[in-house]
Scaffold this motif. Structure first.
Motif, PDB file in Angstrom:
ATOM      1  N   ALA B  19       0.744  -1.144  -0.170  1.00 37.45           N
ATOM      2  CA  ALA B  19      -0.189  -0.028  -0.228  1.00 37.45           C
ATOM      3  C   ALA B  19       0.864   1.188  -0.024  1.00 37.45           C
ATOM      4  O   ALA B  19       0.578   2.366  -0.751  1.00 37.45           O
ATOM      5  CB  ALA B  19      -0.972  -0.065   1.265  1.00 37.45           C
ATOM      6  N   LEU B  20       2.075   1.428   0.817  1.00 36.89           N
ATOM      7  CA  LEU B  20       2.722   2.461   1.053  1.00 36.89           C
ATOM      8  C   LEU B  20       3.559   2.627  -0.551  1.00 36.89           C
ATOM      9  O   LEU B  20       3.641   3.775  -1.067  1.00 36.89           O
ATOM     10  CB  LEU B  20       3.974   2.185   1.866  1.00 36.89           C
ATOM     11  N   LEU B  21       4.064   1.570  -1.194  1.00 37.16           N
ATOM     12  CA  LEU B  21       4.601   1.421  -2.567  1.00 37.16           C
ATOM     13  C   LEU B  21       3.580   2.111  -3.626  1.00 37.16           C
ATOM     14  O   LEU B  21       3.907   2.961  -4.344  1.00 37.16           O
ATOM     15  CB  LEU B  21       5.105   0.393  -2.825  1.00 37.16           C
ATOM     16  N   GLN B  22       2.372   1.733  -3.177  1.00 43.25           N
ATOM     17  CA  GLN B  22       1.275   2.239  -4.487  1.00 43.25           C
ATOM     18  C   GLN B  22       1.026   3.653  -4.200  1.00 43.25           C
ATOM     19  O   GLN B  22       0.844   4.352  -5.348  1.00 43.25           O
ATOM     20  CB  GLN B  22      -0.017   1.365  -3.901  1.00 43.25           C
ATOM     21  N   ARG B  23       1.096   4.051  -3.062  1.00 46.38           N
ATOM     22  CA  ARG B  23       0.921   5.569  -2.761  1.00 46.38           C
ATOM     23  C   ARG B  23       2.005   6.208  -3.403  1.00 46.38           C
ATOM     24  O   ARG B  23       1.793   7.352  -3.945  1.00 46.38           O
ATOM     25  CB  ARG B  23       0.649   5.939  -1.236  1.00 46.38           C
ATOM     26  N   ILE B  24       3.267   5.901  -3.208  1.00 51.66           N
ATOM     27  CA  ILE B  24       4.264   6.495  -4.146  1.00 51.66           C
ATOM     28  C   ILE B  24       4.259   6.482  -5.316  1.00 51.66           C
ATOM     29  O   ILE B  24       4.161   7.672  -5.962  1.00 51.66           O
ATOM     30  CB  ILE B  24       5.769   5.699  -3.494  1.00 51.66           C
ATOM     31  N   PHE B  25       3.810   5.381  -5.949  1.00 47.98           N
ATOM     32  CA  PHE B  25       3.701   5.429  -7.536  1.00 47.98           C
ATOM     33  C   PHE B  25       2.708   6.411  -7.989  1.00 47.98           C
ATOM     34  O   PHE B  25       2.794   7.271  -8.825  1.00 47.98           O
ATOM     35  CB  PHE B  25       3.488   4.022  -7.948  1.00 47.98           C
ATOM     36  N   ARG B  57      14.861  -0.177  -5.483  1.00 48.16           N
ATOM     37  CA  ARG B  57      14.627   0.403  -6.914  1.00 48.16           C
ATOM     38  C   ARG B  57      13.672   1.600  -7.230  1.00 48.16           C
ATOM     39  O   ARG B  57      13.398   2.293  -7.980  1.00 48.16           O
ATOM     40  CB  ARG B  57      13.953  -0.616  -7.544  1.00 48.16           C
ATOM     41  N   ILE B  58      13.036   2.083  -5.756  1.00 50.02           N
ATOM     42  CA  ILE B  58      11.915   2.937  -5.820  1.00 50.02           C
ATOM     43  C   ILE B  58      12.295   4.575  -6.197  1.00 50.02           C
ATOM     44  O   ILE B  58      12.049   5.098  -7.142  1.00 50.02           O
ATOM     45  CB  ILE B  58      11.157   3.053  -4.296  1.00 50.02           C
ATOM     46  N   PRO B  59      13.825   4.785  -5.756  1.00 51.82           N
ATOM     47  CA  PRO B  59      14.355   6.196  -6.242  1.00 51.82           C
ATOM     48  C   PRO B  59      14.319   6.033  -7.796  1.00 51.82           C
ATOM     49  O   PRO B  59      14.043   7.011  -8.343  1.00 51.82           O
ATOM     50  CB  PRO B  59      15.484   6.337  -5.554  1.00 51.82           C
ATOM     51  N   GLY B  60      14.709   5.150  -8.303  1.00 60.74           N
ATOM     52  CA  GLY B  60      15.111   5.134  -9.742  1.00 60.74           C
ATOM     53  C   GLY B  60      13.611   4.988 -10.655  1.00 60.74           C
ATOM     54  O   GLY B  60      13.303   5.771 -11.508  1.00 60.74           O
ATOM     55  N   TYR B  61      12.514   4.352  -9.881  1.00 60.01           N
ATOM     56  CA  TYR B  61      11.301   4.473 -10.570  1.00 60.01           C
ATOM     57  C   TYR B  61      10.808   6.052 -10.431  1.00 60.01           C
ATOM     58  O   TYR B  61      10.438   6.770 -11.442  1.00 60.01           O
ATOM     59  CB  TYR B  61      10.231   3.535  -9.650  1.00 60.01           C
ATOM     60  N   VAL B  62      11.002   6.626  -9.369  1.00 58.17           N
ATOM     61  CA  VAL B  62      10.424   7.986  -8.876  1.00 58.17           C
ATOM     62  C   VAL B  62      11.312   8.956 -10.273  1.00 58.17           C
ATOM     63  O   VAL B  62      10.491   9.652 -10.676  1.00 58.17           O
ATOM     64  CB  VAL B  62      10.553   8.366  -7.536  1.00 58.17           C
ATOM     65  N   LEU B 328      13.157  -4.257   6.079  1.00 56.34           N
ATOM     66  CA  LEU B 328      14.010  -3.081   5.387  1.00 56.34           C
ATOM     67  C   LEU B 328      14.836  -2.420   6.416  1.00 56.34           C
ATOM     68  O   LEU B 328      14.337  -2.597   7.457  1.00 56.34           O
ATOM     69  CB  LEU B 328      13.197  -2.487   4.283  1.00 56.34           C
ATOM     70  N   THR B 329      15.570  -1.582   6.113  1.00 53.95           N
ATOM     71  CA  THR B 329      16.308  -0.717   7.015  1.00 53.95           C
ATOM     72  C   THR B 329      15.329   0.442   7.444  1.00 53.95           C
ATOM     73  O   THR B 329      14.515   0.676   6.678  1.00 53.95           O
ATOM     74  CB  THR B 329      17.696  -0.121   6.679  1.00 53.95           C
ATOM     75  N   VAL B 330      15.505   0.987   8.711  1.00 47.31           N
ATOM     76  CA  VAL B 330      14.905   2.045   9.107  1.00 47.31           C
ATOM     77  C   VAL B 330      14.832   3.071   8.387  1.00 47.31           C
ATOM     78  O   VAL B 330      13.732   3.809   7.799  1.00 47.31           O
ATOM     79  CB  VAL B 330      15.241   2.264  10.759  1.00 47.31           C
ATOM     80  N   GLN B 331      16.143   3.408   7.790  1.00 43.47           N
ATOM     81  CA  GLN B 331      16.303   4.522   6.818  1.00 43.47           C
ATOM     82  C   GLN B 331      15.675   4.250   5.489  1.00 43.47           C
ATOM     83  O   GLN B 331      15.038   5.169   5.062  1.00 43.47           O
ATOM     84  CB  GLN B 331      17.873   4.230   6.491  1.00 43.47           C
ATOM     85  N   GLU B 332      15.573   3.230   4.988  1.00 42.33           N
ATOM     86  CA  GLU B 332      14.704   3.012   3.790  1.00 42.33           C
ATOM     87  C   GLU B 332      13.252   3.287   4.254  1.00 42.33           C
ATOM     88  O   GLU B 332      12.527   3.922   3.128  1.00 42.33           O
ATOM     89  CB  GLU B 332      14.979   1.480   3.337  1.00 42.33           C
ATOM     90  N   LEU B 333      12.649   2.554   5.177  1.00 44.28           N
ATOM     91  CA  LEU B 333      11.230   2.927   5.508  1.00 44.28           C
ATOM     92  C   LEU B 333      11.092   4.635   5.582  1.00 44.28           C
ATOM     93  O   LEU B 333       9.944   4.784   5.099  1.00 44.28           O
ATOM     94  CB  LEU B 333      10.999   2.170   6.947  1.00 44.28           C
ATOM     95  N   GLU B 334      12.027   5.100   6.345  1.00 39.92           N
ATOM     96  CA  GLU B 334      11.617   6.457   6.333  1.00 39.92           C
ATOM     97  C   GLU B 334      11.770   7.326   5.083  1.00 39.92           C
ATOM     98  O   GLU B 334      10.835   7.971   4.685  1.00 39.92           O
ATOM     99  CB  GLU B 334      12.688   7.141   7.379  1.00 39.92           C
ATOM    100  N   GLN B 335      12.486   6.915   4.076  1.00 44.08           N
ATOM    101  CA  GLN B 335      12.754   7.411   2.874  1.00 44.08           C
ATOM    102  C   GLN B 335      11.581   7.424   2.049  1.00 44.08           C
ATOM    103  O   GLN B 335      10.982   8.019   1.219  1.00 44.08           O
ATOM    104  CB  GLN B 335      14.087   6.868   2.148  1.00 44.08           C
ATOM    105  N   LEU B 336      10.920   5.836   2.189  1.00 43.27           N
ATOM    106  CA  LEU B 336       9.844   5.504   1.577  1.00 43.27           C
ATOM    107  C   LEU B 336       8.630   6.329   2.082  1.00 43.27           C
ATOM    108  O   LEU B 336       7.861   6.984   1.121  1.00 43.27           O
ATOM    109  CB  LEU B 336       9.084   4.232   1.700  1.00 43.27           C
ATOM    110  N   GLN B 337       8.506   6.591   3.341  1.00 41.27           N
ATOM    111  CA  GLN B 337       7.247   7.459   3.998  1.00 41.27           C
ATOM    112  C   GLN B 337       7.293   8.707   3.594  1.00 41.27           C
ATOM    113  O   GLN B 337       6.492   9.462   3.211  1.00 41.27           O
ATOM    114  CB  GLN B 337       7.503   7.075   5.490  1.00 41.27           C
ATOM    115  N   SER B 338       8.716   9.345   3.217  1.00 44.22           N
ATOM    116  CA  SER B 338       8.863  10.663   2.797  1.00 44.22           C
ATOM    117  C   SER B 338       8.415  11.075   1.290  1.00 44.22           C
ATOM    118  O   SER B 338       8.110  12.032   0.987  1.00 44.22           O
ATOM    119  CB  SER B 338      10.190  11.163   3.030  1.00 44.22           C
ATOM    120  N   MET B 339       8.363   9.656   0.765  1.00 43.26           N
ATOM    121  CA  MET B 339       8.069  10.008  -0.894  1.00 43.26           C
ATOM    122  C   MET B 339       6.682   9.669  -1.081  1.00 43.26           C
ATOM    123  O   MET B 339       6.072   9.791  -2.065  1.00 43.26           O
ATOM    124  CB  MET B 339       8.785   8.924  -1.670  1.00 43.26           C
ATOM    125  N   ALA B 340       5.980   9.019  -0.005  1.00 42.37           N
ATOM    126  CA  ALA B 340       4.466   8.900  -0.252  1.00 42.37           C
ATOM    127  C   ALA B 340       3.568  10.023  -0.491  1.00 42.37           C
ATOM    128  O   ALA B 340       3.741  10.924   0.348  1.00 42.37           O
ATOM    129  CB  ALA B 340       4.041   7.750   0.570  1.00 42.37           C
TER     130      ALA B 340
END
Lengths: 340, 340
Positions: B19-25, B57-62, B328-340
Motif C-alpha cells: 500500500a505504501l509503494l502504491q501511494r508512492i507510485f 529500486r523506488i528512487p529510480g522509478y520516481v 527493510l532498513t529504518v532508513q529505507e522505510l523513512e525514505q519511502l514514507q517521505s516519498m509517499a
C-alpha cells in the motif's frame, strides 16, 4: 607401422558421404527412412566441421544398433493434441525420424497459431542439435530445441552427477545471410569433445570436470572413467540444465537423464530420453520485420568488434566442403567403407 | 552523526508495504492500475530477499517518472493475433501492467492451444523477472520469459558493450511444494547487484566486468563509471544474451538494448525495450504427470547432495517475512514514507 600418417585426409562429396552413411545404417539394421534422417544429420555435422558429431559417431551408432538397445526400424507415431501442440512417440527409435514425421504439421501449426511445440518422447538422440533447428530458420521461422541425455554432469552445489550434457539449440532467420544458429551443451564441454580430447591425449582447461572421487581434473580420460562434467557458468548453467530436464523429459513424457538402464545392452551408447522443439512464426511480430532486425543485430555485434558470430565457423567449413568435398581422415573413410 | 546505525532494521507487513509503494507510485504520476502492478512486484522482491529489485529500486522509478521518460498512465493495447499469439503495445508504459492486461487471455490460449506466446513491445521493465513467471506455475503452467535491457554487457569476443543484462526466467509447477523458479541475468552479475556492491564498497569476484578502458576490474564503481559487464559463462552466456535480444526485441517489435536514447530525460533509469513470455500447458504432455515428474527431479537433485534448489532462498525469506513482516532498513522505510 604404416607409412601413411594417421592424419592423412580424404575428401568426399557431401552426397557421396550421405549415401555411404545411409548404406552403413541400413546394413546395421535401420529402415530406409531412419537411415536417411541419420545420414543427413551426421554428414552435415562432418561437412560443417562439427567433428564430435560427425563420422566419429558412426561406431557408436553401429554398436548401439547391434546391442538391441534402439529400434532402428521404429515408426514414430504423431498425435495432434491441440492447435499448437504435437506429440510424437518415437517408439524407442531415434529422435530425428520422429521430428521428420511431425515436421510438416509442426510448421503448419506454427504458421497458423503463431507458435507451436513438438514434444518427442521414447526417443534416442545421439547427434548434434543444430541440424534439427536450422531448417526452420531457412523457412523464416524461429526455433528453440532442448534434449536431455545421460547422467554425466554434477549439478552446481551437488556432489554426484545427475544431469546430462543437455544441449540448447536456437535458430533464427537473418535477412540476406545465413540464419543465426547456436547449439550449446549446458555442460562446460560437450561429451563428444571430451572423448576427442581423450583420444588425442590432450589436457582440458580448468573447470570442465571432476574425477571418480569428485576432485577437479584436467585429464579427459579421468572424466570418462567414472568422473563427471560440470555445468558451464556455475549455478546459472546448472539451472539451465535442470530446465532442459524439465522441458525435454518431464514435459514430453520421456526419461530423465538418469532413468534408463542399458546395462543389459553392452555397446549401447544412445540416451533414451525426450526432446522438445518450439517453433515461432516471426511474421506475427509487430512490424513483421524480424529477419531485417536480426541482420541489424549482427551488424551491431560486428561494429563492437565481434570477429565471429555463433555458428559462423560451421558456415565457413560448409563453404569449404562445397568447394573441395567433405574432409575426413583416410583412416575414417576406410573404416566407414568397411562398415557399409 | 546519527546514534542509530544505518543497518537498523524495520519490519512491515507485506500488505502495508504494498500500500505504501502504491501511494508512492500514484503520487509520482502513475495510474492506479500501474501503481498496483509495480507495487506488488517491488514489494514481492523485498519480501523474498531479492533486494536488488526491492525498495532499492523506488528512487529510480520516481526519478524516471519525473523525467517524463516513461508514461505512468499508459493504457496497454492487447491484440489477439492468432490462437497462440498475443501482442501488447505497452504504449511507452511499464511492462508489468501490459502483462496484467493480457494475462487472462494468455492463460486461456495456453490451455487451449497447448502453448501461447505474449509479445510485449514499447515497454519499460525495471524489475525482477521471476514475479512475471511464478504465478503461471501456481496455476499449473510452465512459463519462460526474457527481457532485454540497456547496453552494459560486452559480447564474448567483442571489445565494447552492446547487450543488456538480458535475464531469462523460468517457472514450472512441482507437486506438493513450491514451483521451481529461476531468474538469471545473462550477464556475469545483475546490474542491481553491482550497484549494491558499489554502495557497500565491496570488491567483486574476477570475470564480472571491465573498466572504461576495457580492462578487467573487480571494482564495481569502475564498472558503473563507463565500464561494462561480461556475459556469464563465456561464449555460451553471450549466445544466450544474443538470443534474448532476438526474442525480446526483434520478435516483439521492441527496441534492442542499444536503440533508445534517454539523454533528453535526465533521471531516466528504465530500459525501453520489449519482453517475451511463452506459456505451456503441461497437462498436454504424454502421461499428464508433469508436476509429479517435476517433484521427482527435485528429489533426485537432493539425493545427489544439492543443498538448495534454484529459487529456494526466496521461499525461505518469504516464509520469514510472513512471520515477522518484510525486512527493510529504518532508513529505507523513512525514505519511502517521505516519498509517499
Amino acid at each position: 607401422m604404416s607409412a601413411r600418417p594417421d592424419t592423412a585426409v580424404a575428401h568426399i562429396a557431401f552426397a557421396e558421404l550421405q549415401a555411404l552413411l545411409q548404406r552403413i545404417f541400413i546394413r546395421h539394421g535401420t529402415s530406409e527412412a531412419v537411415a536417411c534422417a541419420l545420414a543427413f544429420n551426421c554428414a552435415s555435422a562432418q561437412r560443417d566441421g562439427a567433428h564430435s558429431h560427425g563420422v566419429f559417431r558412426i561406431p557408436g551408432y553401429v554398436s548401439t544398433l547391434a546391442s538391441g538397445w534402439v529400434d532402428g526400424k521404429a515408426v514414430p507415431e504423431v498425435t495432434d493434441i491441440a492447435s499448437g501442440y504435437l506429440r510424437v512417440d518415437a517408439k524407442g527409435g531415434f529422435a530425428q525420424p520422429a521430428l521428420a514425421a511431425a515436421r510438416e504439421l509442426l510448421v503448419e501449426k506454427a504458421r497458423s497459431a503463431g507458435i507451436a511445440v513438438l514434444a518427442i518422447h521414447n526417443s534416442h538422440h545421439f547427434a548434434a542439435l543444430w541440424p534439427d533447428v536450422e531448417p526452420f530458420a531457412d523457412e523464416g521461422l524461429v526455433a528453440l530445441s532442448v534434449v536431455n541425455s545421460m547422467t554425466c554432469v554434477v549439478p552446481h552445489g551437488a556432489r554426484q552427477p545427475l544431469f546430462g550434457t543437455n544441449p540448447i539449440a536456437f535458430a533464427a532467420p537473418c535477412a540476406g545471410t545465413d540464419p543465426i544458429v547456436f547449439d550449446m551443451a549446458t555442460s562446460a564441454m560437450a561429451h563428444g569433445d571430451v572423448q576427442i580430447a581423450a583420444r588425442k591425449g590432450e589436457q582440458l582447461p580448468d573447470g570442465i570436470g571432476v574425477d571418480s572421487q569428485g576432485e577437479p581434473t584436467r585429464d579427459p580420460q579421468k572424466i570418462l572413467d567414472g568422473g563427471a562434467l560440470l555445468p558451464f557458468g556455475g549455478h546459472k548453467g546448472s539451472a539451465l540444465s535442470m530446465m532442459v530436464e524439465l522441458l525435454a523429459a518431464a514435459l514430453t513424457g520421456g526419461n530423465f537423464s538418469w532413468e534408463f538402464d542399458w546395462s543389459q545392452h553392452p555397446g549401447a551408447k544412445t540416451p533414451w530420453t525426450g526432446q522438445l522443439i518450439i517453433v515461432i512464426d516471426p511474421s506475427k511480430a509487430e512490424g513483421g520485420r524480424f529477419a531485417e532486425r536480426s541482420y541489424e543485430l549482427v551488424r551491431q555485434m560486428q561494429s563492437v568488434g565481434l570477429q565471429r558470430m555463433p555458428g559462423e565457423r560451421r558456415y565457413r567449413e560448409r563453404e569449404l566442403s562445397a568447394r573441395q568435398g567433405v574432409t575426413l581422415t583416410v583412416q575414417e573413410l576406410e573404416q566407414l567403407q568397411s562398415m557399409a
